[in-house]
Design a protein around this motif. Sequence first.
Motif, mmCIF file in Angstrom:
data_model
loop_
_atom_site.group_PDB
_atom_site.id
_atom_site.type_symbol
_atom_site.label_atom_id
_atom_site.label_comp_id
_atom_site.label_asym_id
_atom_site.label_seq_id
_atom_site.Cartn_x
_atom_site.Cartn_y
_atom_site.Cartn_z
ATOM 1 N N ALA A 163 138.429 -56.421 9.709
ATOM 2 C CA ALA A 163 137.828 -57.408 9.729
ATOM 3 C C ALA A 163 137.361 -58.290 8.082
ATOM 4 C CB ALA A 163 136.814 -58.305 10.526
ATOM 5 N N ALA A 164 136.688 -56.930 8.004
ATOM 6 C CA ALA A 164 135.817 -56.461 6.613
ATOM 7 C C ALA A 164 136.864 -56.028 5.372
ATOM 8 C CB ALA A 164 134.705 -55.131 6.598
ATOM 9 N N HIS A 194 132.657 -67.878 7.961
ATOM 10 C CA HIS A 194 133.234 -66.919 8.801
ATOM 11 C C HIS A 194 131.798 -65.817 9.256
ATOM 12 C CE1 HIS A 194 134.824 -63.149 10.432
ATOM 13 N NE2 HIS A 194 136.596 -64.222 11.294
ATOM 14 N N SER A 195 131.563 -64.924 9.541
ATOM 15 C CA SER A 195 130.463 -64.751 9.806
ATOM 16 C C SER A 195 130.720 -62.788 9.712
ATOM 17 C CB SER A 195 129.774 -63.949 12.028
ATOM 18 O OG SER A 195 131.148 -63.507 12.822
ATOM 19 N N ILE A 196 131.848 -63.060 9.509
ATOM 20 C CA ILE A 196 131.855 -61.351 9.106
ATOM 21 C C ILE A 196 132.310 -62.033 7.692
ATOM 22 C CG2 ILE A 196 133.228 -59.301 8.606
ATOM 23 C CD1 ILE A 196 133.851 -59.181 12.070
ATOM 24 N N GLY A 197 133.197 -62.757 7.067
ATOM 25 C CA GLY A 197 133.996 -63.484 6.064
ATOM 26 C C GLY A 197 132.933 -63.390 5.007
ATOM 27 N N TRP A 198 131.170 -63.539 5.301
ATOM 28 C CA TRP A 198 130.759 -64.384 4.498
ATOM 29 C C TRP A 198 129.258 -63.513 4.510
ATOM 30 C CZ3 TRP A 198 130.531 -68.589 1.502
ATOM 31 C CH2 TRP A 198 131.500 -69.309 1.291
ATOM 32 N N VAL A 230 131.036 -58.196 2.246
ATOM 33 C CA VAL A 230 132.244 -58.687 2.289
ATOM 34 C C VAL A 230 132.492 -60.283 1.758
ATOM 35 C CG1 VAL A 230 134.175 -59.532 3.491
ATOM 36 C CG2 VAL A 230 132.346 -58.371 4.358
ATOM 37 N N LEU A 231 131.953 -60.528 1.110
ATOM 38 C CA LEU A 231 131.701 -61.643 0.043
ATOM 39 C C LEU A 231 131.659 -61.382 -1.674
ATOM 40 C CD1 LEU A 231 131.073 -64.599 -0.212
ATOM 41 C CD2 LEU A 231 128.574 -64.565 -0.114
#
Length: 205
Positions: free
Chosen positions: A30-31, A69-73, A77-78
């Motif tokens: 996901a990251a 998004h818990s991983i996307g933010w 990752v951001l």
Amino acid sequence: YSGRFAFAGKVVLCDRRSIFEMEPPSDEWAAALLGFGWLRHLRAAESAITRANARALVDEWISFQGSWHSIGWRPDVLARRIISWLSQSTLVLQDADVRFYRRYLRSLLRQVRYLRHTAGDARRGVARLQAVIALTYAALCIAGQQRHIKSTTERLKGELERQILPDGGHASRDPGAVIEILLDLLPLRQAFASRNIAPPQALQN
């Protein structure tokens, strides 16, 4: 193009759904997806089709995960996504209509504002340095962000002095970290030059 996304040793097939609707097989996968570093691969074979594909994927992310998004933010990752969107902006924005351009810029500015408030939460080391690099890119490259150039440059200088050892290695002694950091710093130095602003000596060194 076929909806096959391979990251971190895992493969996900979209089956006509958006990749951003799919359940990620791992946090690492996901990251990698949500950092958008893979846009450079589309640019390597740039054409009208790849540009349209890149825009469609960015547009889908904004629709499905642009709010949260818990991983996307996560700060790491951001930061990667901001760097990717800025460094690959010619791929994404060439031939784009005004509606998409405004949507893209609104989302990018929202991400930058969020990272500015959460960069200190990034893990010490490479993740925190990349967060500061992303904010420096944003200050140099986005209209209206010039007021942040001085403060982000000072933060960048401080992180480089803390993390890069006199022999040029990273404090973690991870050789992969040096390559990762260098790939972000070389175009950043060019961004300073394009704005006719002297980069900090720590970046030059």
